[in-house]
Write a protein that holds these residues in place. Structure first.
Motif, PDB file in Angstrom:
ATOM      1  N   ALA A  57       0.839  -1.194   0.000  1.00  0.00           N
ATOM      2  CA  ALA A  57       0.000   0.000   0.000  1.00  0.00           C
ATOM      3  C   ALA A  57       0.878   1.249   0.000  1.00  0.00           C
ATOM      4  O   ALA A  57       2.107   1.171   0.113  1.00  0.00           O
ATOM      5  N   SER A  58       0.243   2.424  -0.120  1.00  0.00           N
ATOM      6  CA  SER A  58       0.992   3.678  -0.178  1.00  0.00           C
ATOM      7  C   SER A  58       1.703   3.993   1.127  1.00  0.00           C
ATOM      8  O   SER A  58       2.659   4.775   1.142  1.00  0.00           O
ATOM      9  N   ASP A  59       1.248   3.404   2.250  1.00  0.00           N
ATOM     10  CA  ASP A  59       1.920   3.631   3.532  1.00  0.00           C
ATOM     11  C   ASP A  59       2.998   2.595   3.799  1.00  0.00           C
ATOM     12  O   ASP A  59       3.422   2.416   4.940  1.00  0.00           O
ATOM     13  N   ARG A  60       3.446   1.904   2.744  1.00  0.00           N
ATOM     14  CA  ARG A  60       4.547   0.929   2.805  1.00  0.00           C
ATOM     15  C   ARG A  60       4.213  -0.278   3.689  1.00  0.00           C
ATOM     16  O   ARG A  60       5.080  -0.889   4.295  1.00  0.00           O
ATOM     17  N   ARG A  61       2.940  -0.611   3.747  1.00  0.00           N
ATOM     18  CA  ARG A  61       2.521  -1.814   4.462  1.00  0.00           C
ATOM     19  C   ARG A  61       1.775  -2.734   3.510  1.00  0.00           C
ATOM     20  O   ARG A  61       1.163  -2.277   2.543  1.00  0.00           O
ATOM     21  N   VAL A  62       1.819  -4.014   3.800  1.00  0.00           N
ATOM     22  CA  VAL A  62       1.067  -4.976   2.997  1.00  0.00           C
ATOM     23  C   VAL A  62      -0.370  -4.971   3.492  1.00  0.00           C
ATOM     24  O   VAL A  62      -0.641  -5.155   4.683  1.00  0.00           O
ATOM     25  N   ALA A  63      -1.302  -4.727   2.570  1.00  0.00           N
ATOM     26  CA  ALA A  63      -2.711  -4.612   2.954  1.00  0.00           C
ATOM     27  C   ALA A  63      -3.590  -5.214   1.871  1.00  0.00           C
ATOM     28  O   ALA A  63      -3.178  -5.371   0.715  1.00  0.00           O
ATOM     29  N   ARG A  64      -4.822  -5.538   2.241  1.00  0.00           N
ATOM     30  CA  ARG A  64      -5.815  -6.032   1.294  1.00  0.00           C
ATOM     31  C   ARG A  64      -6.369  -4.823   0.542  1.00  0.00           C
ATOM     32  O   ARG A  64      -6.890  -3.896   1.145  1.00  0.00           O
ATOM     33  N   GLN A  65      -6.259  -4.820  -0.773  1.00  0.00           N
ATOM     34  CA  GLN A  65      -6.513  -3.593  -1.515  1.00  0.00           C
ATOM     35  C   GLN A  65      -6.898  -3.875  -2.958  1.00  0.00           C
ATOM     36  O   GLN A  65      -6.862  -5.013  -3.433  1.00  0.00           O
ATOM     37  N   VAL A  66      -7.275  -2.788  -3.649  1.00  0.00           N
ATOM     38  CA  VAL A  66      -7.484  -2.776  -5.089  1.00  0.00           C
ATOM     39  C   VAL A  66      -6.626  -1.655  -5.648  1.00  0.00           C
ATOM     40  O   VAL A  66      -6.595  -0.553  -5.094  1.00  0.00           O
ATOM     41  N   ARG A  67      -5.904  -1.922  -6.718  1.00  0.00           N
ATOM     42  CA  ARG A  67      -5.105  -0.867  -7.355  1.00  0.00           C
ATOM     43  C   ARG A  67      -5.976  -0.144  -8.379  1.00  0.00           C
ATOM     44  O   ARG A  67      -6.833  -0.756  -9.025  1.00  0.00           O
ATOM     45  N   THR A  68      -5.756   1.148  -8.508  1.00  0.00           N
ATOM     46  CA  THR A  68      -6.539   1.955  -9.438  1.00  0.00           C
ATOM     47  C   THR A  68      -5.610   2.830 -10.259  1.00  0.00           C
ATOM     48  O   THR A  68      -4.826   3.602  -9.701  1.00  0.00           O
ATOM     49  N   LEU A  69      -5.699   2.694 -11.582  1.00  0.00           N
ATOM     50  CA  LEU A  69      -4.905   3.514 -12.483  1.00  0.00           C
ATOM     51  C   LEU A  69      -5.759   4.690 -12.944  1.00  0.00           C
ATOM     52  O   LEU A  69      -6.905   4.518 -13.341  1.00  0.00           O
ATOM     53  N   GLN A  70      -5.190   5.884 -12.870  1.00  0.00           N
ATOM     54  CA  GLN A  70      -5.905   7.084 -13.275  1.00  0.00           C
ATOM     55  C   GLN A  70      -5.066   7.883 -14.265  1.00  0.00           C
ATOM     56  O   GLN A  70      -3.843   7.908 -14.167  1.00  0.00           O
ATOM     57  N   ALA A  71      -5.752   8.537 -15.192  1.00  0.00           N
ATOM     58  CA  ALA A  71      -5.103   9.409 -16.177  1.00  0.00           C
ATOM     59  C   ALA A  71      -5.837  10.734 -16.175  1.00  0.00           C
ATOM     60  O   ALA A  71      -7.053  10.777 -16.402  1.00  0.00           O
ATOM     61  N   SER A  72      -5.104  11.820 -15.910  1.00  0.00           N
ATOM     62  CA  SER A  72      -5.708  13.138 -15.788  1.00  0.00           C
ATOM     63  C   SER A  72      -5.105  14.098 -16.800  1.00  0.00           C
ATOM     64  O   SER A  72      -3.924  14.016 -17.145  1.00  0.00           O
ATOM     65  N   THR A  73      -5.928  15.037 -17.260  1.00  0.00           N
ATOM     66  CA  THR A  73      -5.450  16.108 -18.129  1.00  0.00           C
ATOM     67  C   THR A  73      -4.733  17.152 -17.267  1.00  0.00           C
ATOM     68  O   THR A  73      -4.854  17.154 -16.036  1.00  0.00           O
ATOM     69  N   PRO A  74      -4.005  18.087 -17.885  1.00  0.00           N
ATOM     70  CA  PRO A  74      -3.308  19.114 -17.092  1.00  0.00           C
ATOM     71  C   PRO A  74      -4.227  19.985 -16.247  1.00  0.00           C
ATOM     72  O   PRO A  74      -3.775  20.569 -15.262  1.00  0.00           O
ATOM     73  N   ASP A  75      -5.503  20.109 -16.610  1.00  0.00           N
ATOM     74  CA  ASP A  75      -6.414  20.927 -15.800  1.00  0.00           C
ATOM     75  C   ASP A  75      -7.109  20.124 -14.713  1.00  0.00           C
ATOM     76  O   ASP A  75      -7.985  20.640 -14.004  1.00  0.00           O
ATOM     77  N   GLY A  76      -6.735  18.852 -14.534  1.00  0.00           N
ATOM     78  CA  GLY A  76      -7.259  18.054 -13.437  1.00  0.00           C
ATOM     79  C   GLY A  76      -8.489  17.243 -13.751  1.00  0.00           C
ATOM     80  O   GLY A  76      -9.146  16.731 -12.837  1.00  0.00           O
ATOM     81  N   THR A  77      -8.837  17.076 -15.019  1.00  0.00           N
ATOM     82  CA  THR A  77     -10.003  16.267 -15.396  1.00  0.00           C
ATOM     83  C   THR A  77      -9.562  14.821 -15.603  1.00  0.00           C
ATOM     84  O   THR A  77      -8.769  14.535 -16.503  1.00  0.00           O
ATOM     85  N   VAL A  78     -10.067  13.914 -14.784  1.00  0.00           N
ATOM     86  CA  VAL A  78      -9.690  12.504 -14.863  1.00  0.00           C
ATOM     87  C   VAL A  78     -10.506  11.845 -15.969  1.00  0.00           C
ATOM     88  O   VAL A  78     -11.707  11.616 -15.824  1.00  0.00           O
ATOM     89  N   LEU A  79      -9.846  11.531 -17.078  1.00  0.00           N
ATOM     90  CA  LEU A  79     -10.537  10.929 -18.212  1.00  0.00           C
ATOM     91  C   LEU A  79     -10.526   9.408 -18.167  1.00  0.00           C
ATOM     92  O   LEU A  79     -11.283   8.766 -18.896  1.00  0.00           O
ATOM     93  N   TYR A  80      -9.673   8.837 -17.335  1.00  0.00           N
ATOM     94  CA  TYR A  80      -9.587   7.376 -17.307  1.00  0.00           C
ATOM     95  C   TYR A  80      -9.318   6.936 -15.879  1.00  0.00           C
ATOM     96  O   TYR A  80      -8.430   7.468 -15.198  1.00  0.00           O
ATOM     97  N   SER A  81     -10.097   5.990 -15.403  1.00  0.00           N
ATOM     98  CA  SER A  81      -9.924   5.455 -14.057  1.00  0.00           C
ATOM     99  C   SER A  81     -10.362   4.004 -14.086  1.00  0.00           C
ATOM    100  O   SER A  81     -11.510   3.705 -14.409  1.00  0.00           O
ATOM    101  N   ARG A  82      -9.435   3.112 -13.782  1.00  0.00           N
ATOM    102  CA  ARG A  82      -9.740   1.680 -13.915  1.00  0.00           C
ATOM    103  C   ARG A  82      -9.241   0.902 -12.709  1.00  0.00           C
ATOM    104  O   ARG A  82      -8.069   1.023 -12.317  1.00  0.00           O
ATOM    105  N   PRO A  83     -10.097   0.094 -12.080  1.00  0.00           N
ATOM    106  CA  PRO A  83      -9.654  -0.766 -10.982  1.00  0.00           C
ATOM    107  C   PRO A  83      -8.936  -2.005 -11.496  1.00  0.00           C
ATOM    108  O   PRO A  83      -9.291  -2.554 -12.540  1.00  0.00           O
ATOM    109  N   ASP A  84      -7.921  -2.432 -10.756  1.00  0.00           N
ATOM    110  CA  ASP A  84      -7.140  -3.620 -11.114  1.00  0.00           C
ATOM    111  C   ASP A  84      -6.801  -4.393  -9.846  1.00  0.00           C
ATOM    112  O   ASP A  84      -6.943  -3.877  -8.733  1.00  0.00           O
ATOM    113  N   PRO A  85      -6.346  -5.658  -9.992  1.00  0.00           N
ATOM    114  CA  PRO A  85      -6.004  -6.454  -8.813  1.00  0.00           C
ATOM    115  C   PRO A  85      -4.991  -5.758  -7.913  1.00  0.00           C
ATOM    116  O   PRO A  85      -4.087  -5.059  -8.374  1.00  0.00           O
ATOM    117  N   GLY A  86      -5.156  -5.961  -6.617  1.00  0.00           N
ATOM    118  CA  GLY A  86      -4.330  -5.260  -5.648  1.00  0.00           C
ATOM    119  C   GLY A  86      -2.870  -5.654  -5.652  1.00  0.00           C
ATOM    120  O   GLY A  86      -2.031  -4.934  -5.099  1.00  0.00           O
TER     121      GLY A  86
END
Length: 593
Positions: free
Chosen positions: A208-237
């Protein structure tokens, strides 16, 4: 008008029939009832699903009584963007709908997006929130129909088509609002999940982001320079970042079109990954990993004497005195990744960047680690001969646990034996420390962008990566997607996908307000005590908290808008669907009233 059940006995059996009854007053003013329509047998209506459909129809038509209050809040903004993006029509146009369903999946998706943006909380009691909010008035969705079972079935249906539907909504945002998608900032984050999920293919243990092993889902995001998230997809943790970014390239190209520029983090800074992105016809700006040898090439090809000042001012330092600001230096050099039997050599350019702030932070961290290790070694030496430090092997094992990998080679520790007892001595390896210090604050940004470009331009492109980091924070904190309490993978996948669409609308609200207001302009009243601030998605939504409506005998009336609320609506070109309450008449007061 109401539904009445009538009991009829035939051949010794009793049957229940439903009738639609209307109330009226006769010539003498007495209340009378008359049957408008016979709906049919109750059992047959229930078995066929018509009874549930009738209940839903009556729920849509049942008007609240006069003086009923509803909370509007930011739902006024959210409904506008849901309608402009045609989210409901997009979802319902792609999903099959059962003849017995009384609420479409598109309507449920709209309700969940509105809930996430207006009253973010774990997915619980959505009907309770909707009953107090203007969901029926603005979205046309009866709150009583948003029960947990119906939401769960809708999530499972949506999950199958979520990838395609997310892309359609993003394409609608580009077309309707002119979102510039030529440059996308891509990064992954993790979302905590509550529950065991022992046989899940989506929920898995990972770093996880706090450097611990945790039960989770990974999420990939793609944002434009003005902060609009055009792509967000869940993936295995437990999925690798390299694999996930490679898998999304085709979809990102489909959304953004040719000429796409990706800005990624150092996890993508491997030769194999850079070649894969380049072969997909995508430009990139990616930090190289230290394991790739860029530090050695920096000393060989550039050196500190070859760096020149770069003009870049972080936004957070704009108000600092010039002497206190971070100083950047850089140099641009060619870099070639060797070819193979299958691939030709890949020619890139690398911007070597030196940051004075990062150099100071790295040096301070190294010094703290060395001092901490020396203190630990002192405690080990004072305890020699004790229960756990009787032998040389025991002492060496403790030292291996004490000296961290980040300072390996920077401190020399010697374990010996004298008179049958272990001894410990140490000293700092100053040449190794000096060598490590020569790389402090140095990082390398690789790009395959064609044409003339400078190290400063590459640095500015990469520094905008903080945009996607802010959206990660909004995903977890502002929209409160975590922790997730759901029963199966389909529902988890669908909920995260729906929150991704919510984040798209969240970014659009922020970007459109800023664009209409003007660059770097502030909006009065966004902060407590009426203070001005630069609009963000969070403070824009917060500015509408407390806004409500009232049902009256003459129709719906919206509460009087504040100056800040009215200005936001004007900037976004949103016209309220109901009249606002008139300003209260001034009252005379004081001695001379």
């Amino acid at each position: 008008m109401f539904v009445k059940e009538t009991r009829v006995k035939r051949s010794g059996r009793e049957y229940g029939y439903l009738q639609l009854v209307e109330g009226y007053r006769d010539g003498k003013g007495k209340v009378r009832h008359r049957v408008v329509a016979n709906l049919g047998r109750k059992v047959a209506l229930k078995d066929s699903g018509q009874l549930e459909a009738l209940a839903g129809s009556f729920a849509r038509l049942d008007p609240p009584v006069a003086r009923t209050r509803r909370s509007v809040g930011p739902l006024l903004l959210v409904e506008h963007f849901l309608r402009e993006l045609a989210v409901k029509d997009t979802v319902d146009g792609a999903l099959p709908r059962s003849a017995r369903s009384i609420l479409s999946v598109g309507e449920i998706v709209n309700a969940l997006i509105a809930s996430r943006l207006c009253s973010p909380s774990p997915l619980y009691d959505v009907a309770g929130w909707a009953s107090g909010a203007a969901v029926h008035e603005l979205l046309g969705i009866p709150p009583a129909l948003l029960n947990d079972d119906r939401l769960g079935r809708a999530l499972e249906t949506f999950a199958v088509y979520s990838e395609h539907l997310r892309s359609q909504v993003a394409a609608g945002a580009i077309e309707r609002f002119g979102v510039a998608a030529g440059r996308l900032h891509v990064d992954l984050t993790t979302i905590g999940v509550a529950g065991a999920y022992e046989h899940s293919a989506l929920v898995a243990k990972g770093w996880a982001s706090d450097r611990r092993v945790a039960r989770q889902v990974r999420t990939l995001q793609a944002s434009t320079p003005d902060g609009t998230v055009l792509y967000s997809r869940p993936d295995p943790g437990n999925a690798a970042e390299l694999t996930l970014v490679g898998a999304c390239l085709e979809r990102l190209l489909e959304i953004a079109g040719p000429g796409l520029l990706l800005v990624c983090d150092s996890a993508m800074g491997q030769p194999k990954t850079l070649r894969e992105i380049n072969d997909a016809g995508v430009s990139f700006v990616v930090p190289l990993r230290a394991s790739g040898g860029f530090r050695e090439r920096f000393l060989k090809d550039v050196g500190h004497a070859g760096l020149h000042p770069v003009r870049y001012l972080p936004e957070r330092e704009a108000r600092l005195a010039p002497k206190l600001r971070t100083r950047f230096k850089g140099a641009l050099r060619d870099w070639e990744i060797p070819g193979s039997d299958e691939h030709p050599p890949l020619k890139l350019r690398v911007a070597y960047i030196h940051s004075s702030e990062e150099a100071t932070q790295v040096a301070d961290a190294r010094e703290r680690a060395l001092v901490k290790a020396e203190d630990a070694l002192e405690r080990i030496r004072n305890g020699l001969g004790g229960r756990y430090d009787k032998t040389r092997e025991q002492v060496q094992r403790r030292i291996g646990q004490t000296v961290g990998i980040n300072i390996t080679g920077l401190i020399d520790v010697t374990v010996a034996t004298r008179d049958g007892k272990p001894t410990v001595t140490w000293q700092r390896n100053q040449p190794a420390i000096d060598t490590a210090a020569s790389f402090d604050g140095i990082y390398a940004l690789a790009t395959n962008l064609p044409g003339r470009i400078t190290a400063g331009q590459i640095l500015r492109l990469y520094k905008d990566q903080q945009i996607i980091e802010r959206r990660h924070r909004d995903l977890k904190q502002t929209l409160k997607v975590r922790p997730i309490f759901l029963h199966n993978d389909d529902r988890v996948h669908a909920l995260i996908s729906i929150v991704g669409i919510s984040l798209l609308i969240f970014g659009l609200i922020e970007a459109r307000t800023r664009a209409a207001l003007g660059e770097d302009q502030q909006l009065p009243g966004l902060l407590p005590e009426g203070r001005a601030a630069r609009p963000t998605g969070r403070n824009i939504l917060a500015a509408f908290q407390g806004l409500g409506l009232t049902h009256t005998h003459t129709g719906i009336q919206l509460d009087r808008l504040t100056d800040t609320q009215q200005q936001i609506l004007d900037l976004l070109e949103i016209k309220p669907p109901w009249p606002t309450q008139a300003d209260p008449a001034p009252t005379n007061c004081g001695k001379w009233g």
